[in-house]
Design a protein around this motif. Sequence first.
Motif, PDB file in Angstrom:
ATOM      1  N   LYS A   1      12.278  -8.263   2.771  1.00  0.00           N
ATOM      2  CA  LYS A   1      12.124  -6.895   2.245  1.00  0.00           C
ATOM      3  C   LYS A   1      13.313  -6.003   2.611  1.00  0.00           C
ATOM      4  O   LYS A   1      13.554  -4.991   1.949  1.00  0.00           O
ATOM      5  CB  LYS A   1      10.837  -6.254   2.793  1.00  0.00           C
TER       6      LYS A   1
ATOM      7  N   LYS B   1       0.821  -1.217   0.000  1.00  0.00           N
ATOM      8  CA  LYS B   1       0.000   0.000   0.000  1.00  0.00           C
ATOM      9  C   LYS B   1       0.851   1.261   0.000  1.00  0.00           C
ATOM     10  O   LYS B   1       0.500   2.268  -0.608  1.00  0.00           O
ATOM     11  CB  LYS B   1      -0.863   0.045   1.276  1.00  0.00           C
TER      12      LYS B   1
ATOM     13  N   ASN C   1      -3.097  -0.499   8.826  1.00  0.00           N
ATOM     14  CA  ASN C   1      -4.072  -1.490   9.299  1.00  0.00           C
ATOM     15  C   ASN C   1      -3.572  -2.240  10.541  1.00  0.00           C
ATOM     16  O   ASN C   1      -4.348  -2.881  11.225  1.00  0.00           O
ATOM     17  CB  ASN C   1      -4.440  -2.476   8.184  1.00  0.00           C
ATOM     18  N   HIS C   2      -2.263  -2.155  10.828  1.00  0.00           N
ATOM     19  CA  HIS C   2      -1.699  -2.832  12.003  1.00  0.00           C
ATOM     20  C   HIS C   2      -1.360  -1.836  13.116  1.00  0.00           C
ATOM     21  O   HIS C   2      -0.536  -2.123  13.990  1.00  0.00           O
ATOM     22  CB  HIS C   2      -0.412  -3.571  11.619  1.00  0.00           C
TER      23      HIS C   2
ATOM     24  N   LYS D   1       3.745  -2.196  20.403  1.00  0.00           N
ATOM     25  CA  LYS D   1       5.116  -2.720  20.392  1.00  0.00           C
ATOM     26  C   LYS D   1       6.171  -1.610  20.417  1.00  0.00           C
ATOM     27  O   LYS D   1       7.298  -1.836  20.808  1.00  0.00           O
ATOM     28  CB  LYS D   1       5.223  -3.655  19.175  1.00  0.00           C
TER      29      LYS D   1
ATOM     30  N   ASP E   1      10.993  -2.250   8.462  1.00  0.00           N
ATOM     31  CA  ASP E   1      10.091  -3.395   8.231  1.00  0.00           C
ATOM     32  C   ASP E   1      10.711  -4.653   8.811  1.00  0.00           C
ATOM     33  O   ASP E   1      11.910  -4.912   8.648  1.00  0.00           O
ATOM     34  CB  ASP E   1       9.824  -3.592   6.738  1.00  0.00           C
ATOM     35  N   ASN E   2       9.864  -5.459   9.481  1.00  0.00           N
ATOM     36  CA  ASN E   2      10.387  -6.655  10.152  1.00  0.00           C
ATOM     37  C   ASN E   2      10.424  -7.892   9.254  1.00  0.00           C
ATOM     38  O   ASN E   2      10.701  -8.989   9.728  1.00  0.00           O
ATOM     39  CB  ASN E   2       9.597  -6.932  11.447  1.00  0.00           C
TER      40      ASN E   2
HETATM   41  P1  TMP Z   1       0.400  -5.710   5.152  1.00  0.00           P
HETATM   42  O1  TMP Z   1      -0.342  -4.461   5.539  1.00  0.00           O
HETATM   43  O2  TMP Z   1       0.307  -6.047   3.720  1.00  0.00           O
HETATM   44  O3  TMP Z   1       0.120  -6.842   6.110  1.00  0.00           O
HETATM   45  O4  TMP Z   1       1.969  -5.356   5.319  1.00  0.00           O
HETATM   46  C1  TMP Z   1       2.477  -4.948   6.547  1.00  0.00           C
HETATM   47  C2  TMP Z   1       3.967  -4.722   6.422  1.00  0.00           C
HETATM   48  O5  TMP Z   1       4.424  -4.089   7.597  1.00  0.00           O
HETATM   49  C3  TMP Z   1       4.768  -6.014   6.308  1.00  0.00           C
HETATM   50  O6  TMP Z   1       5.825  -5.826   5.374  1.00  0.00           O
HETATM   51  C4  TMP Z   1       5.319  -6.235   7.699  1.00  0.00           C
HETATM   52  C5  TMP Z   1       5.436  -4.834   8.223  1.00  0.00           C
HETATM   53  N1  TMP Z   1       5.282  -4.715   9.666  1.00  0.00           N
HETATM   54  C6  TMP Z   1       6.363  -4.289  10.439  1.00  0.00           C
HETATM   55  O7  TMP Z   1       7.436  -4.025   9.913  1.00  0.00           O
HETATM   56  N2  TMP Z   1       6.203  -4.212  11.796  1.00  0.00           N
HETATM   57  C7  TMP Z   1       5.034  -4.508  12.408  1.00  0.00           C
HETATM   58  O8  TMP Z   1       4.934  -4.409  13.622  1.00  0.00           O
HETATM   59  C8  TMP Z   1       3.912  -4.911  11.599  1.00  0.00           C
HETATM   60  C9  TMP Z   1       2.592  -5.235  12.225  1.00  0.00           C
HETATM   61  C10 TMP Z   1       4.085  -5.005  10.236  1.00  0.00           C
END
Ligand code: TMP
Length: 421
Positions: free
Chosen positions: A359, A334, A391-392, A399, A354-355
């Motif tokens: 990536k 996104k 969305n997260h 965290k 990003d975890n």
């Molecule tokens: P998504 O919205 O398609 O699930 O992608 C979320 C991306 O964010 C994914 O590459 C993992 C990353 N991410 C983090 O780096 N740290 C986090 O705490 C969370 C929840 C996601």
Amino acid sequence: MTQEPITSTNCKICNKELIRFLDLGQMPIANALLRKEDLNKKEFFYRLDIGYCSSCYMVQMFTTIPYEMYLRPDENKKRNYVFFSSTSDFMKQHFKEWANEISNNYLKENSLVIDIGSNDGILLQNFDRNNFKVLGIEPANNVADVAIQKGIPTIIDYMNEAVAKKILQEKGKARAIASANVILNIADLNELMRCIDILLEKEGIFTFEDPYLPVILENNTYDQFYDEHVYYFTTHSIKNLVEEYNMELFDAKFQEVHGGSMRFYIKRKSNSSINISDNVNNLLKKERDIGIDSGKAYNDFNSRVQKNKNELISLLKKLKSEGKRIVGYGAASKGVIITNFCNITPELVGYISDNTPAKQGLYYPGVHIPIVHPDNFHNDKPDYALVFAWNHIKEIMAKEQEFIKNGGKFIIPFPNVQILP
Ligand code: TMP
Ligand code: ZN
């Protein structure tokens, strides 16, 4: 299969001229993260513009990116997909409940259940295989192989009329055909409906779920529009589509997944053993109330999107001029849409934490923002983190208490640009 994008100004369902309501400009493939050595190479861009059909109400991209451009076969002719459905416990539970609902309400002893785009078997693994037969159709080798290892029979291919006829010959008709987050990728939905017609038992059901357009419109989340998604469904557009094939939408249930999805339920018109739920008429009315059938919903959305873009750019520039350091959080696909649409380059957002190991070390296409391990973010202590994985956000804020305690703030782009906490 073609490797070129296809642009059409007419509805892919009914051929009427489309009415454009959103133009996100030149866009790269959202999941095509770049390696360092690719940064100087010519990149692929297409125009991401969206229209609606005033006849059948289907909302769709003008330019379709063929599967082979994002499911590109590797040197061994294997197609690999970036998402494994079963990585999230929440999604596993979601699919388990759906499988139970299908088994309890619609199947008989020995019924066949087909999943179109079955990924790693996240839905089919839940059916009791002593009582029912299951079959996955999945074009990506890497995820299909995982399903096959779980013992789920899987045809590694795209669903098309030839495949449907082969299944009919070898396995017979299906009592239930299901699909999650796949139907919206299928450019030729008329062919898909012919496949359903070939494969569905007289009393069978076709049920699928995909992101629900009115939720995207309501939340201003234009970042849901990207290359893999050809269509954005409403109850109006699905009702019209299936009626062309003597089928009928008999229920629709909202799902809290992927930011807000709708699960549609379809049967043959000739099957009177299933009643039409009130949900269908209630949703049609709600959609009319926001102007899904008049164009108002789309034009209002476009105005809000342009405003959102201006607000985000202004905020980032203002913070920058105050000497603040801004980074990105979560290199979701996104974010490729947001950064390219708003022209957010590394000068504004230095990097994205990003975890996901796969990536890290790569770059967002188009804008070339580097993706780094969260350790960099934690050591660096920037002032602001623009959250692309919005969305997260709950999980992220829980965290990142340390970041917040040190005065760090999150910027959330939707529904309006806001700063947390
Ligand atoms: P998504 O919205 O398609 O699930 O992608 C979320 C991306 O964010 C994914 O590459 C993992 C990353 N991410 C983090 O780096 N740290 C986090 O705490 C969370 C929840 C996601
Ligand atoms: Zn149409």
